[in-house]
Write a protein that holds these residues in place. Structure first.
Motif, PDB file in Angstrom:
ATOM      1  N   ALA A   1      49.467  35.802  44.435  1.00 34.63           N
ATOM      2  CA  ALA A   1      48.303  36.585  44.862  1.00 34.63           C
ATOM      3  C   ALA A   1      48.737  37.750  45.747  1.00 34.63           C
ATOM      4  N   GLU A   2      49.710  37.493  46.634  1.00 35.35           N
ATOM      5  CA  GLU A   2      50.215  38.555  47.503  1.00 35.35           C
ATOM      6  C   GLU A   2      50.890  39.653  46.685  1.00 35.35           C
ATOM      7  N   LEU A   3      51.674  39.257  45.687  1.00 27.13           N
ATOM      8  CA  LEU A   3      52.370  40.236  44.845  1.00 27.13           C
ATOM      9  C   LEU A   3      51.374  41.086  44.059  1.00 27.13           C
ATOM     10  N   LEU A   4      50.373  40.457  43.475  1.00 27.24           N
ATOM     11  CA  LEU A   4      49.370  41.191  42.699  1.00 27.24           C
ATOM     12  C   LEU A   4      48.575  42.140  43.597  1.00 27.24           C
TER      13      LEU A   4
ATOM     14  N   ALA B   1      42.872  43.375  37.890  1.00 27.45           N
ATOM     15  CA  ALA B   1      42.660  42.508  36.733  1.00 27.45           C
ATOM     16  C   ALA B   1      43.471  41.222  36.853  1.00 27.45           C
ATOM     17  N   GLY B   2      44.709  41.357  37.323  1.00 31.33           N
ATOM     18  CA  GLY B   2      45.543  40.170  37.492  1.00 31.33           C
ATOM     19  C   GLY B   2      44.965  39.223  38.521  1.00 31.33           C
ATOM     20  N   LEU B   3      44.455  39.767  39.639  1.00 32.17           N
ATOM     21  CA  LEU B   3      43.850  38.931  40.671  1.00 32.17           C
ATOM     22  C   LEU B   3      42.599  38.242  40.148  1.00 32.17           C
ATOM     23  N   GLU B   4      41.822  38.963  39.345  1.00 33.02           N
ATOM     24  CA  GLU B   4      40.613  38.350  38.795  1.00 33.02           C
ATOM     25  C   GLU B   4      40.962  37.195  37.865  1.00 33.02           C
ATOM     26  N   ARG B   5      42.026  37.355  37.086  1.00 31.05           N
ATOM     27  CA  ARG B   5      42.453  36.264  36.210  1.00 31.05           C
ATOM     28  C   ARG B   5      42.936  35.066  37.018  1.00 31.05           C
ATOM     29  N   ARG B   6      43.720  35.340  38.073  1.00 32.94           N
ATOM     30  CA  ARG B   6      44.209  34.231  38.897  1.00 32.94           C
ATOM     31  C   ARG B   6      43.063  33.544  39.629  1.00 32.94           C
ATOM     32  N   ASP B   7      42.071  34.312  40.025  1.00 37.63           N
ATOM     33  CA  ASP B   7      40.919  33.721  40.709  1.00 37.63           C
ATOM     34  C   ASP B   7      40.233  32.694  39.813  1.00 37.63           C
ATOM     35  N   GLN B   8      40.222  32.947  38.525  1.00 38.24           N
ATOM     36  CA  GLN B   8      39.608  32.012  37.584  1.00 38.24           C
ATOM     37  C   GLN B   8      40.513  30.816  37.295  1.00 38.24           C
ATOM     38  N   ALA B   9      41.799  30.961  37.605  1.00 35.90           N
ATOM     39  CA  ALA B   9      42.755  29.913  37.240  1.00 35.90           C
ATOM     40  C   ALA B   9      43.272  29.100  38.417  1.00 35.90           C
TER      41      ALA B   9
ATOM     42  N   ALA C   1      41.201  35.057  45.367  1.00 33.51           N
ATOM     43  CA  ALA C   1      39.891  35.576  45.771  1.00 33.51           C
ATOM     44  C   ALA C   1      40.000  36.359  47.077  1.00 33.51           C
ATOM     45  N   PHE C   2      40.768  35.828  48.019  1.00 34.25           N
ATOM     46  CA  PHE C   2      40.928  36.502  49.305  1.00 34.25           C
ATOM     47  C   PHE C   2      41.635  37.841  49.132  1.00 34.25           C
ATOM     48  N   ARG C   3      42.723  37.843  48.377  1.00 36.02           N
ATOM     49  CA  ARG C   3      43.463  39.087  48.164  1.00 36.02           C
ATOM     50  C   ARG C   3      42.645  40.086  47.354  1.00 36.02           C
ATOM     51  N   LEU C   4      41.866  39.604  46.400  1.00 34.79           N
ATOM     52  CA  LEU C   4      41.025  40.495  45.609  1.00 34.79           C
ATOM     53  C   LEU C   4      39.974  41.150  46.497  1.00 34.79           C
ATOM     54  N   ALA C   5      39.380  40.382  47.395  1.00 33.99           N
ATOM     55  CA  ALA C   5      38.388  40.949  48.314  1.00 33.99           C
ATOM     56  C   ALA C   5      39.020  42.023  49.197  1.00 33.99           C
ATOM     57  N   MET C   6      40.241  41.777  49.670  1.00 34.55           N
ATOM     58  CA  MET C   6      40.946  42.784  50.464  1.00 34.55           C
ATOM     59  C   MET C   6      41.145  44.067  49.669  1.00 34.55           C
TER      60      MET C   6
END
Length: 283
Positions: free
Chosen positions: A54-57, A64-72, A80-85
């Motif tokens: 998540a930090e790398l993405l 898009a990568g963060l959104e996919r990881r959020d679902q997985a 989710a936290f990194r995506l919000a940031m």
């Protein structure tokens, strides 16, 4: 030993349940920018890898990568936290709002922060009134930063505890004991604490004593602090013996800071649990 062998050894240990090895391996893959390696381990349920992925993405700006990881990520919420940031840094109110309204607490926190930064108090107020905890906190802080006492007071009087706390802090900072006293006497415990802090700073022992005698626990606590500050240990002990727990704690801490082990032992032998903890285990 080659880097490959080192990585393989860490992987074997991580797979066997060694958390330290999992963290080291995730850090190694992260430093190499090995997204595929992190994704592989994250998909196996490795939380250390999920965090670093998540930090790398996030650093790569890969929404898009963060959104996919959020679902997985099975509810772990790292992505989710990194995506919000990322959305907050990009000023994406619409994206944050969609996620916040869907129940994403990280998005709600960052959305409220962004609205406060933009000065959009109307939207913050709307969200706060709809029950958004993050918006309520951000709105109260924004009103305090603007010295908007009337706005805070309206919300506090309507039952907003966060606004009441911020109002009490603001009144204490502005040294307005009259308004703090009025609110404290009407039952606002945040104002009661703010007033007690103000009286302690002023060294107003007489009012602290009056309020403590009337059952104000905040005043009783700050009175004990004041007596300790002044070195009035005999008065603290008298109050402690009369059943004042605040005086008892302040007295014990005063002996501790003075390095008075004999008095600490005397209190410990009398049943003072704080004194026992400060003395540590017996030899």
């Amino acid at each position: 030993m080659s880097e490959h062998d080192d990585q393989a050894g860490l992987a074997r240990r991580a797979d066997a349940g060694d958390w330290d090895a999992a963290q080291l391996l995730a850090e190694l893959l992260y430093e190499r920018g090995d997204r595929a390696g992190l994704e592989h381990r994250a998909d196996l349920g490795d939380l250390a890898a999920e965090t670093k992925l998540a930090e790398l993405l996030y650093e790569r700006g890969d929404r898009a990568g963060l959104e996919r990881r959020d679902q997985a990520d099975d509810g772990e919420r790292y992505a989710a936290f990194r995506l919000a940031m990322l959305l907050a840094e990009r000023g994406d109110l619409a994206g944050l709002t969609r996620r916040a309204d869907a129940g994403d607490l990280s998005a709600a926190d960052h959305l409220s922060w962004l609205l406060a930064q933009r000065g959009d108090l109307a939207e913050l107020r709307r969200r706060a009134d709809d029950g958004d905890r993050s918006a309520r906190h951000s709105l109260a802080r924004a009103l305090a930063d603007r010295d908007d006492r009337s706005g805070l007071q309206r919300r506090a009087d309507a039952g907003d505890e966060v606004a009441a706390e911020q109002l009490a802090r603001l009144l204490a900072e502005r040294v307005d004991p009259a308004e703090l006293r009025r609110r404290a006497d009407s039952g606002d415990h945040h104002a009661g604490n703010g007033l007690a802090v103000t009286l302690h700073r002023r060294g107003d022992r007489s009012e602290l004593e009056r309020r403590a005698a009337a059952g104000d626990r905040h005043a009783a606590e700050k009175l004990a602090w004041l007596l300790a500050d002044r070195g009035e240990l005999a008065e603290l002990e008298r109050r402690a013996d009369d059943g004042d727990p605040h005086a008892g704690r302040s007295l014990t801490w005063a002996f501790y800071h003075r390095g008075d082990e004999s008095e600490l032992r005397r209190r410990a032998e009398g049943g003072d649990q704080l004194a026992r903890r400060l003395l540590g285990p017996p030899d």
